[in-house]
Design a protein around this motif. Structure first.
Motif, PDB file in Angstrom:
ATOM      1  N   ILE A 136       0.849  -0.973  -0.036  1.00  0.00           N
ATOM      2  CA  ILE A 136       0.028   0.073  -0.095  1.00  0.00           C
ATOM      3  C   ILE A 136       0.924   1.124   0.017  1.00  0.00           C
ATOM      4  CG2 ILE A 136      -1.868   1.293   1.196  1.00  0.00           C
ATOM      5  CD1 ILE A 136      -2.629  -1.340   2.697  1.00  0.00           C
ATOM      6  N   LEU A 137       0.665   2.105  -0.831  1.00  0.00           N
ATOM      7  CA  LEU A 137       1.345   3.526  -0.811  1.00  0.00           C
ATOM      8  C   LEU A 137       0.252   4.589  -0.486  1.00  0.00           C
ATOM      9  CD1 LEU A 137       3.714   5.129  -1.682  1.00  0.00           C
ATOM     10  CD2 LEU A 137       2.936   5.000  -4.000  1.00  0.00           C
ATOM     11  N   ALA A 138       0.322   5.462   0.149  1.00  0.00           N
ATOM     12  CA  ALA A 138      -0.399   6.442   0.548  1.00  0.00           C
ATOM     13  C   ALA A 138       0.203   7.542  -0.419  1.00  0.00           C
ATOM     14  CB  ALA A 138      -0.547   6.721   2.150  1.00  0.00           C
ATOM     15  N   SER A 139      -0.645   8.166  -0.919  1.00  0.00           N
ATOM     16  CA  SER A 139      -0.206   9.103  -1.934  1.00  0.00           C
ATOM     17  C   SER A 139      -1.271   9.811  -2.858  1.00  0.00           C
ATOM     18  CB  SER A 139       0.938   8.613  -2.787  1.00  0.00           C
ATOM     19  OG  SER A 139       1.693   9.595  -3.512  1.00  0.00           O
ATOM     20  N   GLY A 140      -0.756  10.672  -3.593  1.00  0.00           N
ATOM     21  CA  GLY A 140      -1.883  11.443  -4.640  1.00  0.00           C
ATOM     22  C   GLY A 140      -2.145  10.743  -5.703  1.00  0.00           C
ATOM     23  N   ALA A 141      -3.487  10.652  -6.183  1.00  0.00           N
ATOM     24  CA  ALA A 141      -3.899  10.004  -7.291  1.00  0.00           C
ATOM     25  C   ALA A 141      -2.847  10.080  -8.613  1.00  0.00           C
ATOM     26  CB  ALA A 141      -5.427  10.423  -7.848  1.00  0.00           C
ATOM     27  N   GLU A 142      -2.219  11.271  -8.730  1.00  0.00           N
ATOM     28  CA  GLU A 142      -1.351  11.535  -9.763  1.00  0.00           C
ATOM     29  C   GLU A 142      -0.179  10.663  -9.915  1.00  0.00           C
ATOM     30  OE1 GLU A 142      -0.130  13.821  -6.384  1.00  0.00           O
ATOM     31  OE2 GLU A 142      -2.042  13.847  -7.476  1.00  0.00           O
ATOM     32  N   PHE A 143       0.213   9.950  -8.585  1.00  0.00           N
ATOM     33  CA  PHE A 143       1.406   9.127  -8.670  1.00  0.00           C
ATOM     34  C   PHE A 143       1.097   7.930  -9.574  1.00  0.00           C
ATOM     35  CE2 PHE A 143       3.762  11.805  -5.822  1.00  0.00           C
ATOM     36  CZ  PHE A 143       4.979  11.304  -6.223  1.00  0.00           C
ATOM     37  N   LEU A 144      -0.288   7.608  -9.653  1.00  0.00           N
ATOM     38  CA  LEU A 144      -0.478   6.167 -10.612  1.00  0.00           C
ATOM     39  C   LEU A 144       0.359   6.651 -12.181  1.00  0.00           C
ATOM     40  CD1 LEU A 144      -3.991   5.711  -9.665  1.00  0.00           C
ATOM     41  CD2 LEU A 144      -2.277   4.083  -9.362  1.00  0.00           C
ATOM     42  N   ASP A 176     -14.710  29.328 -10.467  1.00  0.00           N
ATOM     43  CA  ASP A 176     -15.127  28.074 -10.787  1.00  0.00           C
ATOM     44  C   ASP A 176     -14.530  27.481 -12.030  1.00  0.00           C
ATOM     45  OD1 ASP A 176     -16.799  27.454  -8.521  1.00  0.00           O
ATOM     46  OD2 ASP A 176     -18.566  28.685  -9.394  1.00  0.00           O
ATOM     47  N   ALA A 177     -14.697  28.314 -13.018  1.00  0.00           N
ATOM     48  CA  ALA A 177     -14.492  28.137 -14.300  1.00  0.00           C
ATOM     49  C   ALA A 177     -12.684  27.780 -14.446  1.00  0.00           C
ATOM     50  CB  ALA A 177     -14.696  29.028 -15.438  1.00  0.00           C
ATOM     51  N   ASN A 178     -11.770  28.759 -13.915  1.00  0.00           N
ATOM     52  CA  ASN A 178     -10.505  28.656 -13.710  1.00  0.00           C
ATOM     53  C   ASN A 178      -9.945  27.490 -13.084  1.00  0.00           C
ATOM     54  OD1 ASN A 178     -10.140  30.656 -15.922  1.00  0.00           O
ATOM     55  ND2 ASN A 178     -10.304  32.292 -14.525  1.00  0.00           N
ATOM     56  N   GLN A 179     -10.863  27.141 -11.896  1.00  0.00           N
ATOM     57  CA  GLN A 179     -10.363  26.194 -11.156  1.00  0.00           C
ATOM     58  C   GLN A 179     -10.523  24.915 -11.778  1.00  0.00           C
ATOM     59  OE1 GLN A 179      -9.703  25.816  -7.025  1.00  0.00           O
ATOM     60  NE2 GLN A 179     -10.566  27.622  -6.530  1.00  0.00           N
ATOM     61  N   LEU A 180     -11.784  24.801 -12.455  1.00  0.00           N
ATOM     62  CA  LEU A 180     -11.755  23.630 -13.164  1.00  0.00           C
ATOM     63  C   LEU A 180     -10.877  23.475 -14.398  1.00  0.00           C
ATOM     64  CD1 LEU A 180     -13.680  21.095 -13.680  1.00  0.00           C
ATOM     65  CD2 LEU A 180     -15.106  22.457 -15.026  1.00  0.00           C
ATOM     66  N   SER A 181     -10.512  24.447 -14.995  1.00  0.00           N
ATOM     67  CA  SER A 181      -9.694  24.260 -16.085  1.00  0.00           C
ATOM     68  C   SER A 181      -8.277  23.682 -15.567  1.00  0.00           C
ATOM     69  CB  SER A 181      -9.288  25.550 -16.708  1.00  0.00           C
ATOM     70  OG  SER A 181      -8.271  25.632 -17.864  1.00  0.00           O
ATOM     71  N   PHE A 182      -7.705  24.639 -14.418  1.00  0.00           N
ATOM     72  CA  PHE A 182      -6.453  24.091 -13.999  1.00  0.00           C
ATOM     73  C   PHE A 182      -6.398  22.902 -13.167  1.00  0.00           C
ATOM     74  CE2 PHE A 182      -3.077  24.268 -10.661  1.00  0.00           C
ATOM     75  CZ  PHE A 182      -1.959  24.366 -11.495  1.00  0.00           C
ATOM     76  N   ALA A 183      -7.520  22.348 -12.629  1.00  0.00           N
ATOM     77  CA  ALA A 183      -7.739  20.846 -12.141  1.00  0.00           C
ATOM     78  C   ALA A 183      -7.208  19.769 -13.092  1.00  0.00           C
ATOM     79  CB  ALA A 183      -8.915  21.000 -11.344  1.00  0.00           C
ATOM     80  N   LYS A 184      -8.161  20.286 -14.140  1.00  0.00           N
ATOM     81  CA  LYS A 184      -7.975  19.219 -15.300  1.00  0.00           C
ATOM     82  C   LYS A 184      -6.803  19.180 -15.984  1.00  0.00           C
ATOM     83  CE  LYS A 184     -12.701  19.172 -16.838  1.00  0.00           C
ATOM     84  NZ  LYS A 184     -13.582  19.887 -17.938  1.00  0.00           N
ATOM     85  N   ALA A 185      -5.971  20.537 -16.124  1.00  0.00           N
ATOM     86  CA  ALA A 185      -4.445  20.461 -16.597  1.00  0.00           C
ATOM     87  C   ALA A 185      -3.419  19.902 -15.442  1.00  0.00           C
ATOM     88  CB  ALA A 185      -4.323  21.961 -16.699  1.00  0.00           C
ATOM     89  N   ALA A 186      -3.778  19.992 -14.505  1.00  0.00           N
ATOM     90  CA  ALA A 186      -2.691  19.631 -13.360  1.00  0.00           C
ATOM     91  C   ALA A 186      -3.086  18.277 -12.483  1.00  0.00           C
ATOM     92  CB  ALA A 186      -2.365  20.547 -12.351  1.00  0.00           C
ATOM     93  N   ASN A 187      -4.229  17.675 -12.861  1.00  0.00           N
ATOM     94  CA  ASN A 187      -4.817  16.620 -12.081  1.00  0.00           C
ATOM     95  C   ASN A 187      -4.588  16.906 -10.675  1.00  0.00           C
ATOM     96  OD1 ASN A 187      -5.470  13.847 -12.018  1.00  0.00           O
ATOM     97  ND2 ASN A 187      -3.573  13.166 -11.927  1.00  0.00           N
ATOM     98  N   VAL A 221      -5.684   6.077 -13.228  1.00  0.00           N
ATOM     99  CA  VAL A 221      -5.853   7.605 -12.854  1.00  0.00           C
ATOM    100  C   VAL A 221      -7.226   8.285 -12.759  1.00  0.00           C
ATOM    101  CG1 VAL A 221      -4.942   9.881 -13.427  1.00  0.00           C
ATOM    102  CG2 VAL A 221      -3.460   8.126 -13.411  1.00  0.00           C
ATOM    103  N   GLU A 222      -8.084   7.807 -13.696  1.00  0.00           N
ATOM    104  CA  GLU A 222      -9.356   8.469 -13.681  1.00  0.00           C
ATOM    105  C   GLU A 222     -10.056   7.942 -12.728  1.00  0.00           C
ATOM    106  OE1 GLU A 222      -9.992   9.448 -18.422  1.00  0.00           O
ATOM    107  OE2 GLU A 222     -10.199   7.211 -17.576  1.00  0.00           O
ATOM    108  N   LYS A 223     -10.010   6.559 -12.319  1.00  0.00           N
ATOM    109  CA  LYS A 223     -10.751   6.033 -11.275  1.00  0.00           C
ATOM    110  C   LYS A 223     -10.151   6.580  -9.842  1.00  0.00           C
ATOM    111  CE  LYS A 223     -11.390   1.610 -13.482  1.00  0.00           C
ATOM    112  NZ  LYS A 223     -11.137   0.035 -13.543  1.00  0.00           N
ATOM    113  N   ALA A 224      -9.081   6.925  -9.738  1.00  0.00           N
ATOM    114  CA  ALA A 224      -8.433   7.367  -8.419  1.00  0.00           C
ATOM    115  C   ALA A 224      -8.839   8.869  -8.441  1.00  0.00           C
ATOM    116  CB  ALA A 224      -6.649   7.438  -8.603  1.00  0.00           C
ATOM    117  N   ARG A 225      -9.136   9.528  -9.311  1.00  0.00           N
ATOM    118  CA  ARG A 225      -9.725  10.933  -9.350  1.00  0.00           C
ATOM    119  C   ARG A 225     -11.206  11.068  -8.663  1.00  0.00           C
ATOM    120  NH1 ARG A 225      -9.296  12.470 -14.705  1.00  0.00           N
ATOM    121  NH2 ARG A 225     -11.710  11.974 -15.056  1.00  0.00           N
TER     122      ARG A 225
END
Length: 433
Positions: free
Chosen positions: A274-282, A338-349, A373-377
């Motif tokens: 088990i690794l406790a980490s962020g989803a992006e580490f996949l 909202d719009a810019n947060q959503l945009s950056f969240a998609k770009a940066a995971n 990664v998509e499942k982890a998100r």
């Protein structure tokens, strides 16, 4: 991106370096501020971020261009600062009253300067209606002594990435959800496979994951006066939990000497389940250890009886001495809408900190044939309903972590009893207040 410290080494920031140079980083000191009225008649807003170049250069250039088009009397000058330099540079700039107008920091460090009244009090500038656009628990992380000092920006939260093969070999039918289940799984995994269930670091200067586990187990770290509040039955139980795991050989001995990076190495080698980490580490695992990636899946973050889950927050703060407070706030609100947060969240995971952006289908429903990664998100986003910054903003938090970790290590090595270790940790902390 933390984890406030583990963000630094992991999460988004490793993605971006991950834990996420600036054009003059080879120089010394702080760049001269050029905020205020410009010869063109425009007001300039100087904006500092932490290690977001070059990966997000195009994103921010476009963001700034859009803002300037919508606000023709304003100009934004973007400066990206390396992680290792930010604390020194912003401290110098604030002291010299040459600070930028909008700064990207984490709440823990920002709160240290909030104690010095360095930031604009947003309660006097942001309406309740605007405040309610952000997740309430996340907004709370940017408050100190009842005053709001920062706007929440992007978030990351730990999940449990697990090796399905190792769990199957050990007869563990599902990934552990609590620390109690983790201890049981650790016994089975070690007995059946010879491997460890997981790795966590007790190096005081590294991750705060163990300190956060105390809060998840129901431990109050400090009281309202800032004095130690962890010398309680709950605190002793938390100390005993980690001491028992170590003494029973269920944690690698390197837990006392190696940082969180070692946890990643062990998992990628197939030596931990088990690794406790962020989803992006996949994505990182897929690149570095494709065989392990194929048998990896994600589950919610392991927690204690409180059910609390951690979140690491990045925010935007505005120095109180800015020459352009209204322009700075307008830009900060633009970056975090909202719009810019959503945009950056998609770009940066990463995850957004506004209610509406987090409700977007991107975070709610995994596509058909979703990648790991998509499942982890989706797992990460669902955790935000109970996620919070587990270590409250406080003075000398690093010293608190050191006092607890040093004495916890002494108990793990048999140099102190658990009772003596927790009493000494409390005394050391109180003596600093």
């Amino acid at each position: 991106m933390s984890w406030i410290r583990s963000w630094k080494r992991l999460g988004l920031f490793a993605l971006l370096g991950l834990v996420l140079s600036w054009a003059i980083s080879c120089g010394s000191g702080t760049p001269p501020s050029t905020t205020g009225q410009q010869p063109s008649g425009k007001q300039e807003v100087e904006f500092w971020t932490m290690q977001l170049q070059p990966q997000f250069t195009d994103y921010f250039n476009q963001l700034i261009a859009t803002f300037e088009k919508e606000n023709p009397t304003l100009k934004v000058r973007w400066v990206d600062v390396p992680w290792a330099d930010m604390e020194r540079k912003i401290l110098t700039a604030v002291s010299a009253k040459t600070a930028p107008d909008v700064v990207n920091l984490n709440p823990n460090f920002a709160s240290q300067l909030a104690e010095r009244n360095a930031w604009l009090n947003l309660d006097e500038k942001v309406t309740p209606e605007v405040r309610q656009l952000y997740l309430p628990n996340i907004w709370q992380a940017n408050t100190l002594d009842g005053k709001s000092f920062g706007l929440p920006w992007y978030l990351t939260t730990r999940i449990a990435i697990y090796n399905t093969d190792l769990l199957k070999q050990a007869g563990v039918s599902k990934p552990p959800a609590t620390y109690a289940e983790l201890a049981q799984a650790a016994k089975q995994i070690k007995a059946k496979t010879g491997k460890y269930a997981f790795f966590v670091t007790f190096v005081p200067e590294d991750s705060g994951e163990v300190l956060e586990s105390f809060v998840q187990m129901g431990v109050q770290l400090v009281n309202a006066e800032g004095k130690a509040a962890f010398n309680t039955p709950q605190g002793k139980a938390a100390f005993q939990y980690w001491v028992d795991l170590y003494k029973n050989g269920l944690l690698p001995k390197e837990a006392l000497t190696e940082g969180h990076r070692y946890a990643i190495d062990l998992y990628q080698r197939g030596d931990t389940a088990i690794l406790a980490s962020g989803a992006e580490f996949l994505n990182t695992i897929a690149t570095n250890a494709p065989t392990i990636a194929k048998v990896s899946a994600s589950a919610p973050q392991i927690t204690g009886e409180t059910g609390k889950k951690n979140v690491a927050v990045m925010d935007l703060v505005i120095p109180k001495d800015t020459d352009v407070p209204d322009a700075a706030l307008k830009f900060a609100l633009f970056v975090t809408n909202d719009a810019n947060q959503l945009s950056f969240a998609k770009a940066a995971n990463v995850l957004p900190s506004t209610v509406k952006a987090l409700q977007d289908s991107y975070f709610q429903t995994a596509p058909v044939n979703a990648t790991p990664v998509e499942k982890a998100r989706i797992v990460s986003a669902k955790q935000m309903q109970s996620a919070e910054v587990l270590i409250p903003a406080m003075k000398n938090m690093k010293q608190l972590q050191k006092s607890i970790y040093d004495n916890l290590q002494a108990a793990m090595l048999g140099q102190k009893t658990v009772d003596q270790a927790i009493a000494d940790a409390a005394q050391e902390w109180d003596s600093r207040q």
